[in-house]
Motif scaffolding. Structure first.
Motif, PDB file in Angstrom:
ATOM      1  N   LYS B  27       0.925  -1.106   0.004  1.00  0.00           N
ATOM      2  CA  LYS B  27       0.002  -0.029  -0.155  1.00  0.00           C
ATOM      3  C   LYS B  27       0.946   1.272  -0.174  1.00  0.00           C
ATOM      4  O   LYS B  27       1.950   1.303   0.728  1.00  0.00           O
ATOM      5  N   GLU B  28       0.507   2.389  -0.801  1.00  0.00           N
ATOM      6  CA  GLU B  28       1.174   3.531  -0.913  1.00  0.00           C
ATOM      7  C   GLU B  28       1.607   4.116   0.391  1.00  0.00           C
ATOM      8  O   GLU B  28       2.461   4.670   0.730  1.00  0.00           O
ATOM      9  N   TYR B  29       0.330   4.152   1.220  1.00  0.00           N
ATOM     10  CA  TYR B  29       0.540   4.950   2.540  1.00  0.00           C
ATOM     11  C   TYR B  29       1.552   4.298   3.282  1.00  0.00           C
ATOM     12  O   TYR B  29       2.279   5.068   4.159  1.00  0.00           O
ATOM     13  N   LEU B  30       1.780   2.927   3.163  1.00  0.00           N
ATOM     14  CA  LEU B  30       2.793   2.265   4.098  1.00  0.00           C
ATOM     15  C   LEU B  30       4.158   2.552   3.709  1.00  0.00           C
ATOM     16  O   LEU B  30       5.045   2.963   4.428  1.00  0.00           O
ATOM     17  N   HIS B  31       4.203   2.753   2.324  1.00  0.00           N
ATOM     18  CA  HIS B  31       5.591   3.315   1.863  1.00  0.00           C
ATOM     19  C   HIS B  31       6.162   4.478   2.475  1.00  0.00           C
ATOM     20  O   HIS B  31       7.046   5.012   2.952  1.00  0.00           O
ATOM     21  N   LYS B  32       4.768   5.498   2.195  1.00  0.00           N
ATOM     22  CA  LYS B  32       5.029   6.972   2.548  1.00  0.00           C
ATOM     23  C   LYS B  32       5.354   7.011   4.116  1.00  0.00           C
ATOM     24  O   LYS B  32       6.405   7.555   4.517  1.00  0.00           O
ATOM     25  N   SER B  33       4.816   6.295   4.989  1.00  0.00           N
ATOM     26  CA  SER B  33       5.077   6.498   6.330  1.00  0.00           C
ATOM     27  C   SER B  33       6.291   5.851   6.742  1.00  0.00           C
ATOM     28  O   SER B  33       6.963   6.418   7.396  1.00  0.00           O
ATOM     29  N   GLY B  34       6.692   4.822   5.997  1.00  0.00           N
ATOM     30  CA  GLY B  34       8.045   4.312   6.219  1.00  0.00           C
ATOM     31  C   GLY B  34       9.012   5.316   5.806  1.00  0.00           C
ATOM     32  O   GLY B  34      10.179   5.629   6.522  1.00  0.00           O
ATOM     33  N   PHE B  35       8.816   5.855   4.675  1.00  0.00           N
ATOM     34  CA  PHE B  35       9.848   6.856   4.191  1.00  0.00           C
ATOM     35  C   PHE B  35       9.857   7.961   5.279  1.00  0.00           C
ATOM     36  O   PHE B  35      10.956   8.611   5.588  1.00  0.00           O
ATOM     37  N   TYR B  36       8.737   8.444   5.564  1.00  0.00           N
ATOM     38  CA  TYR B  36       8.706   9.942   6.384  1.00  0.00           C
ATOM     39  C   TYR B  36       9.219   9.429   8.053  1.00  0.00           C
ATOM     40  O   TYR B  36       9.998  10.323   8.362  1.00  0.00           O
ATOM     41  N   LEU B  37       9.044   8.352   8.472  1.00  0.00           N
ATOM     42  CA  LEU B  37       9.300   7.721   9.741  1.00  0.00           C
ATOM     43  C   LEU B  37      10.804   7.985   9.698  1.00  0.00           C
ATOM     44  O   LEU B  37      11.652   8.283  10.449  1.00  0.00           O
ATOM     45  N   LEU B  38      11.375   7.395   8.453  1.00  0.00           N
ATOM     46  CA  LEU B  38      12.881   7.322   8.348  1.00  0.00           C
ATOM     47  C   LEU B  38      13.468   8.738   8.240  1.00  0.00           C
ATOM     48  O   LEU B  38      14.465   8.913   8.834  1.00  0.00           O
ATOM     49  N   GLY B  39      12.928   9.788   7.582  1.00  0.00           N
ATOM     50  CA  GLY B  39      13.344  10.918   7.689  1.00  0.00           C
ATOM     51  C   GLY B  39      13.105  11.696   8.743  1.00  0.00           C
ATOM     52  O   GLY B  39      14.131  12.190   9.488  1.00  0.00           O
ATOM     53  N   THR B  40      12.266  11.302   9.818  1.00  0.00           N
ATOM     54  CA  THR B  40      12.269  11.650  11.375  1.00  0.00           C
ATOM     55  C   THR B  40      13.315  11.140  12.099  1.00  0.00           C
ATOM     56  O   THR B  40      14.178  11.840  12.788  1.00  0.00           O
ATOM     57  N   ALA B  41      13.629   9.876  11.755  1.00  0.00           N
ATOM     58  CA  ALA B  41      14.828   9.144  12.344  1.00  0.00           C
ATOM     59  C   ALA B  41      16.024   9.759  12.117  1.00  0.00           C
ATOM     60  O   ALA B  41      16.813  10.114  12.907  1.00  0.00           O
ATOM     61  N   PHE B  42      16.369  10.445  10.828  1.00  0.00           N
ATOM     62  CA  PHE B  42      17.350  11.163  10.304  1.00  0.00           C
ATOM     63  C   PHE B  42      17.452  12.539  10.954  1.00  0.00           C
ATOM     64  O   PHE B  42      18.716  12.616  11.615  1.00  0.00           O
TER      65      PHE B  42
END
Lengths: 471, 273
Positions: B27-42
Motif C-alpha cells: 500500500k502506498e501509504y505504508l511506503h510513505k509512512s516508512g519514508f517519513y518515519l525514516l526522515g524523522t529518524a534521520f
C-alpha cells in the motif's frame, strides 16, 4: 416522459423569450410538454419504480442461444424504444456482448414489464418464449443492482477481471442516452456502476495480472526491461498469437521491428503491416545483435536458434538483456539459452504457467471486490429509497428547519438577545409558519397535484436542488 | 543523550516496520509512512550527532559507538537523497533495517570517547570522514540493489515467480540503480581518499604510509574501479555486476571494521571502546 434534454429545451425557450421567463411560465411549459409527451396513465406517476434486470450469460446459455439472442448495434437501437413503449417500462438500457445479454429496466409493474420484454425478444428473434426462458435470470431491486455492478467490475466475466466489459457497458449506456431511454434512475444506476467498476479496478488487483499469452509475455518483458519503449523486436515466423503479441508490444511503443520469414515475400508483407523491416532468415544471427525481444512462432521441426548462436552475440551486445518468447510447438528456441547470462527464454508452457498463477490471484482479489460492491449496493439503495415522495418532503422540511434553527440561535444569541423568552417563542412560531408556507406548494406538487409523468425526475431534481443526498 | 538515542532507535524501528508492512501489503501509504518515519529518524540522528559534536567540540568519530552511529547516519542520508531520485520504493526494506541494525549495535557501546588526539580537529578530517562514510552508504545500497537483482533474476530465470517477483521492480531498474550507487559511491570514495592523503601529508608529512587501512582502501578503490571499467568497456552488467557489488561490499566491511580489529594501524583508535 420528459428527459433532461427536454428540460434543457424548455430552459432554452425561456431564455430566448425573456418576457416569458418567469417561474410560472416555466411550469406551465413543463406541464404542457408533459401532457403532450406523456404516455402514462395519470396514476402511473404515483407508482413506485422498480429496477429489473433480465439477462443471460455464458453460464446460463450455450453459445448457439447467445448468438441467436444477441443484439447487434442496429437491433439494439430499434429494441430500446420498443421496450420502452410498454406503459409498464419507463427506462431501458440494453447490453449485448458475445458472452451476455443484459436488459436493465426501470418499471412500474414488474410482471407486466418482464412479460412484454420476453414477448419482444421472442418476436424479434423468432424464438418461442419457452425456448430461451430457462436460460434467463431475472433480478429485481438490490439483486439487480448488485448484478450490474458485478458485471461492470468484471466479476461475472468468463475471464474474471478482463477490462473490455466496462467499455461495452459504457457503449450500451451511450446508446440508451442517444435513444433517450435512460432516465433518472438508470442514469444514476449506471453512473454508480462506472464509479464502482473503476473503484474495484484501482483498489483491488483484479486487473493486474495478465491472463492471455500476449499479455503475459508483455508483463514479463516489463519485469526484465522496465520500460518497453524503444526496445527492438524480432519476429520470426508468423502466427496469430505471435502477431497479437507484436501488436501489444507496438502499443507499448517498442522501437524497430524486424520480421524474418522463410519466404521473404511473406516477411515483407508482414513487415509492412507492422511498419517494420523484413530480413532474410539467414540474417537472424546478425539481427540478434540489435533485437531485445525475440518472438518466435515457426513451423520448423527443430530449434532454429541454438545456444552457440546466442552466446556469440552477448559480447557485441554488451550483455544487454535478451528476452525470447517461444510460441511455437515444437519449440523454435533451444531452452538451454535460458542458462546464458542476461537471457531469458519463455516457451508457451511457461507463459501458460504465468497465466494460471495470475488467474488464482484474480479470484482472490475478486473476494475483495465483492465487498466494495456490497457497500455500493447499500449506498445505492439509500439513494433509491430516498427517491420517494415522503422521504423527500421529510428531508426538505428537516433541511429548512436545520437552517432556521441555526439562524435563530445565532440571532437570539446576538442581535436579538434583548428579546424576552416569550418574544423568542413568537419568532420561532413565525419561522415555523414561514417554513410551512414555503413548503406548501412544493409538497403539493410532489404529491402529484401538478406532477404528471416521471415523478422520479422531479424528486431527483428536488433532492439535487436542496442537496438532500450527502455525496 | 540516552533519551535521544532511544528516540532515534524508535523511529528507525517504526520505519523498518512501515517498510516491512509495505513489502507485504503493497500500500502506498505504508511506503510513505516508512519514508517519513525514516526522515524523522534521520533528523533525530542528526541532532544526536550534532549534540555530541557541540558537547566535545570534536567531530564524533572517536569510538566504536560514534563510528557505527555515523555510518548509520551516512547510510540514511544517502538513502533519503537517493530515494528522491530513483523512486525504488522496495529499497527501503533493505536500508531501514540496516540503519536500525547499525544503531542498535552502536547503542550497545559506551558513548564517551576514551582519549582524543588533538590532530583530529581539522576540517580536512571531517571532510574525509563524511565523504568516506557517505560512499560506504552508497556501496551498501549498491549491495542491496545487487541482492534484489539476484532474487528477481532467479525468479524470472527459474520461472518460479512468487512473493518477490511481484514486489520487486524490473531487472533493468535494479541494475541501473546499483550502477548509479556505485558511480556515486566511487566518486565520493575517490575524493574522500584524496582528502585523506592531503591530510596525511599535512599531519605526517607523507601521502601514503602503508597503513593497513590505507592498503585495504586502495584495494577497495581498485575493485570498484575495475567493476566500473568493465561495465563501460565490456558490458559487465546484470548478474555479474550484482554479484560484484555484493563482494565489493564484503571487502568494504572488512576495510571498515575488520582491519581495525585484525590489523594495527593509525586508524585503529577510531574503533576503541
Amino acid at each position: 416522459m420528459v428527459g433532461r434534454a427536454a428540460l434543457a429545451e424548455i430552459a432554452e425557450e425561456v431564455y430566448e423569450h425573456p418576457e416569458e421567463g418567469n417561474i410560472y411560465q416555466l411550469s406551465q411549459n413543463m406541464k404542457a410538454n408533459h401532457v403532450s409527451h406523456s404516455r402514462f396513465l395519470p396514476e402511473c406517476g404515483l407508482m413506485r419504480q422498480e429496477i429489473v434486470l433480465m439477462g443471460l450469460n455464458h453460464k446460463t446459455a450455450n453459445v448457439e442461444l447467445r448468438e441467436c439472442i444477441g443484439f447487434s448495434a442496429d437491433e439494439a437501437d430499434a429494441a430500446l424504444p420498443a421496450f420502452q413503449k410498454d406503459p409498464a417500462v419507463s427506462e431501458a438500457v440494453l447490453l449485448s456482448t458475445c458472452n451476455r445479454v443484459e436488459l436493465i429496466l426501470a418499471v412500474s409493474d414488474t410482471e407486466k414489464a418482464i412479460l412484454s420484454a420476453k414477448n419482444y425478444i421472442s418476436r424479434s428473434k423468432n424464438l418461442t418464449v419457452p425456448e430461451f426462458e430457462k436460460s434467463l435470470y431475472i433480478h429485481t431491486g438490490d439483486d439487480a443492482v448488485r448484478h450490474i455492478f458485478r458485471v461492470a467490475a468484471s466479476l461475472d466475466s468468463m475471464v474474471v477481471g478482463e477490462p473490455q466489459i466496462l467499455g461495452q457497458m459504457k457503449e450500451a449506456y451511450r446508446m440508451a442516452i442517444r435513444k433517450k431511454t435512460s432516465g433518472v434512475i438508470l442514469n444514476r444506476l449506471l453512473h454508480k456502476t462506472f464509479f464502482v467498476a473503476k473503484r474495484v479496478r484501482t483498489e483491488t488487483g483484479i486487473g493486474d495480472h495478465a491472463v492471455s499469452i500476449s499479455y503475459a509475455a508483455i508483463e514479463l518483458g516489463r519485469k526484465i526491461f522496465g520500460d518497453l519503449e524503444g526496445r527492438k523486436v524480432l519476429l520470426i515466423g508468423a502466427g496469430e498469437m505471435a502477431e497479437l503479441a507484436v501488436e501489444h508490444l507496438i502499443r507499448h511503443r517498442v522501437g524497430d521491428i524486424f520480421v524474418a520469414n522463410r519466404t521473404f515475400e511473406r516477411g515483407l508483407a508482414m513487415a509492412r503491416q507492422f511498419h517494420g523491416k523484413a530480413i532474410r532468415f539467414e540474417e537472424i544471427g546478425d539481427a540478434l545483435t540489435h533485437a531485445d525481444i525475440i518472438i518466435s512462432s515457426t513451423g520448423a521441426p527443430g530449434f532454429i536458434l541454438t545456444r552457440e548462436q546466442v552466446k556469440k552475440v552477448l559480447r557485441p551486445r554488451k550483455n544487454r538483456p535478451l528476452f525470447f518468447i517461444d510460441i511455437a510447438v515444437p519449440r523454435d528456441i533451444d531452452p538451454d539459452i535460458n542458462r546464458l547470462a542476461n537471457t531469458y527464454v519463455y516457451d508457451i508452457d511457461d507463459l501458460q504457467g504465468v497465466i494460471e498463477e495470475n488467474k488464482e490471484d484474480r479470484h482472490r482479489e475478486a473476494m475483495r471486490a465483492e465487498r466494495i460492491i456490497d457497500e455500493a449496493v447499500i449506498r445505492f439503495r439509500e439513494w433509491y429509497e430516498g427517491l420517494d415522495v415522503v422521504p423527500t418532503i421529510v428531508g426538505l422540511r428537516e433541511k429548512l428547519w436545520r437552517i432556521a434553527e441555526s439562524e435563530m440561535k445565532k440571532s437570539l444569541g446576538h442581535s436579538l438577545s434583548h428579546l424576552s423568552e416569550e418574544d423568542g417563542q413568537a419568532v420561532r412560531r413565525m419561522m415555523n409558519a414561514m417554513i410551512n408556507k414555503v413548503l406548501h406548494d412544493p409538497t403539493l406538487f410532489l404529491k402529484n397535484k401538478g406532477c404528471y409523468g416521471d415523478k422520479a425526475l422531479y424528486l431527483d431534481i428536488t433532492r439535487k436542488l436542496f442537496r438532500l443526498d450527502e455525496e | 543523550m540516552k533519551i535521544l538515542i532511544n528516540i532515534t532507535l524508535l523511529f528507525y524501528f517504526m520505519s523498518t516496520a512501515g517498510y516491512s508492512a509495505y513489502l507485504f501489503r503493497q500500500k502506498e501509504y505504508l511506503h510513505k509512512s516508512g519514508f517519513y518515519l525514516l526522515g524523522t529518524a534521520f533528523v533525530c540522528h542528526t541532532a544526536l550527532i550534532g549534540w555530541a559534536y557541540a558537547k566535545s567540540g570534536i567531530f564524533p568519530i572517536h569510538n566504536l559507538h560514534q563510528i557505527l552511529s555515523m555510518s548509520g547516519w551516512a547510510l540514511t542520508a544517502f538513502f533519503l537523497a537517493f530515494q528522491q531520485q530513483f523512486r525504488l520504493k522496495v529499497m527501503g526494506v533493505y536500508a531501514a533495517p540496516l540503519a536500525l541494525f547499525l544503531m542498535i549495535v552502536s547503542a550497545r557501546f559506551p558513548v564517551e570517547p576514551v582519549q582524543i588526539n588533538s590532530t583530529f580537529r581539522s576540517f580536512w578530517l571531517i571532510f574525509h570522514v563524511t565523504l568516506i562514510f557517505l560512499s560506504y552508504g552508497a556501496f551498501a545500497l549498491a549491495c542491496g540493489a545487487g541482492i534484489l537483482y539476484l532474487v528477481q533474476e532467479n525468479a524470472i530465470k527459474s520461472k518460479k515467480r512468487g512473493f518477490f517477483y511481484r514486489r520487486l521492480p524490473s531487472l533493468e531498474l535494479l541494475d541501473n540503480t546499483g550502477y548509479a550507487c556505485i558511480i556515486t559511491g566511487f566518486t565520493m570514495v575517490t575524493v574522500g581518499l584524496v582528502s585523506g592523503f592531503v591530510y596525511a601529508k599535512w599531519i605526517w608529512g607523507k601521502f601514503w604510509s602503508w597503513d593497513p587501512k590505507e592498503v585495504w582502501s586502495g584495494i577497495l578503490w581498485v575493485f570498484y574501479a575495475i567493476l566500473l571499467h568493465e561495465r563501460l568497456a565490456v558490458g559487465w552488467r546484470g548478474r555479474k555486476s550484482a554479484i560484484m557489488s555484493i563482494i565489493g561490499f564484503a571487502v568494504l566491511l572488512f576495510t571498515f571494521i575488520g582491519v581495525n580489529f585484525l590489523l594495527k594501524g593509525h586508524h585503529g583508535e577510531f574503533t576503541q571502546w
